[in-house]
Design an enzyme around this catalytic site. Structure first.
Site, PDB file in Angstrom:
ATOM      1  N   GLN A 217      48.192  31.778  33.796  1.00 15.77           N
ATOM      2  CA  GLN A 217      46.888  31.446  34.382  1.00 15.77           C
ATOM      3  C   GLN A 217      46.884  30.020  34.918  1.00 15.77           C
ATOM      4  O   GLN A 217      47.233  29.088  34.202  1.00 15.77           O
ATOM      5  CB  GLN A 217      45.775  31.613  33.336  1.00 15.77           C
ATOM      6  CG  GLN A 217      44.385  31.363  33.925  1.00 15.77           C
ATOM      7  CD  GLN A 217      43.266  31.596  32.915  1.00 15.77           C
ATOM      8  OE1 GLN A 217      43.512  31.923  31.745  1.00 15.77           O
ATOM      9  NE2 GLN A 217      42.047  31.445  33.371  1.00 15.77           N
TER      10      GLN A 217
ATOM     11  N   HIS B  41      43.315  39.925  39.703  1.00 18.05           N
ATOM     12  CA  HIS B  41      44.019  40.110  40.969  1.00 18.05           C
ATOM     13  C   HIS B  41      44.069  41.607  41.278  1.00 18.05           C
ATOM     14  O   HIS B  41      44.494  42.393  40.418  1.00 18.05           O
ATOM     15  CB  HIS B  41      45.469  39.626  40.873  1.00 18.05           C
ATOM     16  CG  HIS B  41      45.646  38.175  40.515  1.00 18.05           C
ATOM     17  ND1 HIS B  41      46.060  37.229  41.418  1.00 18.05           N
ATOM     18  CD2 HIS B  41      45.467  37.513  39.326  1.00 18.05           C
ATOM     19  CE1 HIS B  41      46.149  36.040  40.810  1.00 18.05           C
ATOM     20  NE2 HIS B  41      45.808  36.187  39.545  1.00 18.05           N
TER      21      HIS B  41
ATOM     22  N   ASP C 230      42.976  36.172  48.204  1.00 12.02           N
ATOM     23  CA  ASP C 230      43.771  35.080  47.641  1.00 12.02           C
ATOM     24  C   ASP C 230      44.330  34.219  48.768  1.00 12.02           C
ATOM     25  O   ASP C 230      44.765  34.727  49.798  1.00 12.02           O
ATOM     26  CB  ASP C 230      44.907  35.644  46.774  1.00 12.02           C
ATOM     27  CG  ASP C 230      45.503  34.594  45.850  1.00 12.02           C
ATOM     28  OD1 ASP C 230      45.284  34.679  44.630  1.00 12.02           O
ATOM     29  OD2 ASP C 230      46.181  33.669  46.365  1.00 12.02           O
ATOM     30  N   ILE C 231      44.315  32.905  48.561  1.00  6.06           N
ATOM     31  CA  ILE C 231      44.772  31.963  49.588  1.00  6.06           C
ATOM     32  C   ILE C 231      46.290  32.055  49.785  1.00  6.06           C
ATOM     33  O   ILE C 231      46.789  31.672  50.849  1.00  6.06           O
ATOM     34  CB  ILE C 231      44.337  30.534  49.191  1.00  6.06           C
ATOM     35  CG1 ILE C 231      44.234  29.635  50.414  1.00  6.06           C
ATOM     36  CG2 ILE C 231      45.234  29.934  48.130  1.00  6.06           C
ATOM     37  CD1 ILE C 231      43.542  28.308  50.130  1.00  6.06           C
TER      38      ILE C 231
ATOM     39  N   HIS D  30      39.519  35.591  36.568  1.00  9.51           N
ATOM     40  CA  HIS D  30      39.698  36.315  37.834  1.00  9.51           C
ATOM     41  C   HIS D  30      40.704  37.436  37.620  1.00  9.51           C
ATOM     42  O   HIS D  30      41.683  37.274  36.900  1.00  9.51           O
ATOM     43  CB  HIS D  30      40.155  35.385  38.961  1.00  9.51           C
ATOM     44  CG  HIS D  30      41.378  34.576  38.626  1.00  9.51           C
ATOM     45  ND1 HIS D  30      41.317  33.442  37.836  1.00  9.51           N
ATOM     46  CD2 HIS D  30      42.681  34.735  38.950  1.00  9.51           C
ATOM     47  CE1 HIS D  30      42.535  32.946  37.695  1.00  9.51           C
ATOM     48  NE2 HIS D  30      43.384  33.720  38.352  1.00  9.51           N
TER      49      HIS D  30
ATOM     50  N   ASN E  22      45.740  37.162  34.363  1.00  2.89           N
ATOM     51  CA  ASN E  22      46.578  36.207  33.642  1.00  2.89           C
ATOM     52  C   ASN E  22      45.689  35.422  32.694  1.00  2.89           C
ATOM     53  O   ASN E  22      44.623  34.944  33.090  1.00  2.89           O
ATOM     54  CB  ASN E  22      47.276  35.270  34.625  1.00  2.89           C
ATOM     55  CG  ASN E  22      48.209  36.016  35.566  1.00  2.89           C
ATOM     56  OD1 ASN E  22      48.864  36.978  35.175  1.00  2.89           O
ATOM     57  ND2 ASN E  22      48.259  35.591  36.813  1.00  2.89           N
TER      58      ASN E  22
HETATM   59  P1  5GP Z   1      46.233  32.658  38.323  1.00  7.17           P
HETATM   60  O1  5GP Z   1      47.648  32.162  38.351  1.00  7.17           O
HETATM   61  O2  5GP Z   1      45.290  31.642  37.721  1.00  7.17           O
HETATM   62  O3  5GP Z   1      46.088  34.027  37.739  1.00  7.17           O
HETATM   63  O4  5GP Z   1      45.826  32.853  39.843  1.00  7.17           O
HETATM   64  C1  5GP Z   1      45.172  31.905  40.617  1.00  7.17           C
HETATM   65  C2  5GP Z   1      45.163  32.417  42.040  1.00  7.17           C
HETATM   66  O5  5GP Z   1      44.187  31.698  42.777  1.00  7.17           O
HETATM   67  C3  5GP Z   1      46.496  32.235  42.755  1.00  7.17           C
HETATM   68  O6  5GP Z   1      46.959  33.505  43.199  1.00  7.17           O
HETATM   69  C4  5GP Z   1      46.154  31.294  43.911  1.00  7.17           C
HETATM   70  O7  5GP Z   1      46.859  31.600  45.089  1.00  7.17           O
HETATM   71  C5  5GP Z   1      44.660  31.492  44.071  1.00  7.17           C
HETATM   72  N1  5GP Z   1      43.947  30.335  44.586  1.00  7.17           N
HETATM   73  C6  5GP Z   1      44.060  29.047  44.144  1.00  7.17           C
HETATM   74  N2  5GP Z   1      43.223  28.247  44.819  1.00  7.17           N
HETATM   75  C7  5GP Z   1      42.547  29.045  45.696  1.00  7.17           C
HETATM   76  C8  5GP Z   1      41.518  28.785  46.680  1.00  7.17           C
HETATM   77  O8  5GP Z   1      41.050  27.661  46.876  1.00  7.17           O
HETATM   78  N3  5GP Z   1      41.075  29.844  47.391  1.00  7.17           N
HETATM   79  C9  5GP Z   1      41.556  31.116  47.203  1.00  7.17           C
HETATM   80  N4  5GP Z   1      41.046  32.088  47.980  1.00  7.17           N
HETATM   81  N5  5GP Z   1      42.517  31.390  46.287  1.00  7.17           N
HETATM   82  C10 5GP Z   1      43.006  30.374  45.552  1.00  7.17           C
END
Ligand code: 5GP
Length: 109
Positions: free
Chosen positions: A89, A97, A26-27, A95, A82
């Site tokens: 989400q 985590h 994760d970034i 995805h 999520n």
């Molecule tokens: P969500 O909130 O949709 O469950 O999680 C999205 C996740 O994607 C977040 O933890 C966010 O930090 C990660 N993320 C968003 N953009 C990027 C990206 O360009 N590269 C990577 N490696 N992670 C990302």
């Protein structure tokens, strides 16, 4: 966004890859280990994956367990998906985590 990572158009630190899944860091990690596991096939959410083929989610979850092993999370870890707005989400590609390297409290925020 995550389809671009699968295609190699956006760089990511890959930790595991199969024919059908990709795992990358994760970034913006929220735990010492924070890896995202995605299906290479584009499905927008857990809802959409379950409707299309429940095997997609099973594939992703079982790969999360493999990643936890690769990352040495022998003291435990958390897998989070999520789904939708109330689930928090932000990215519209399924995805999971994989979070580890510290204790995680319950209930989540
Ligand atoms: P969500 O909130 O949709 O469950 O999680 C999205 C996740 O994607 C977040 O933890 C966010 O930090 C990660 N993320 C968003 N953009 C990027 C990206 O360009 N590269 C990577 N490696 N992670 C990302």
């Amino acid at each position: 966004l995550f389809c671009s990572i699968v295609a190699g158009r956006i760089p990511a630190t890959i930790v595991d890859e199969t024919e059908t899944t990709l795992a990358f860091r994760d970034i913006a990690p929220v735990s010492p280990t924070h890896v995202l596991v995605i299906p290479k096939q584009h499905v927008a959410s857990l809802d959409e994956a379950a409707a299309a083929d429940p095997g997609i989610a099973a594939d992703v979850i079982s790969r999360c367990v493999h990643v936890a092993g690769l990352e040495g999370l022998s003291e435990g870890y958390r897998v989070v998906i999520n789904n939708g707005d109330n689930g928090g989400q932000e990215v519209g590609h399924l995805h999971a985590h994989v979070l580890g390297g510290r204790a995680h409290s319950w209930p989540p925020g």
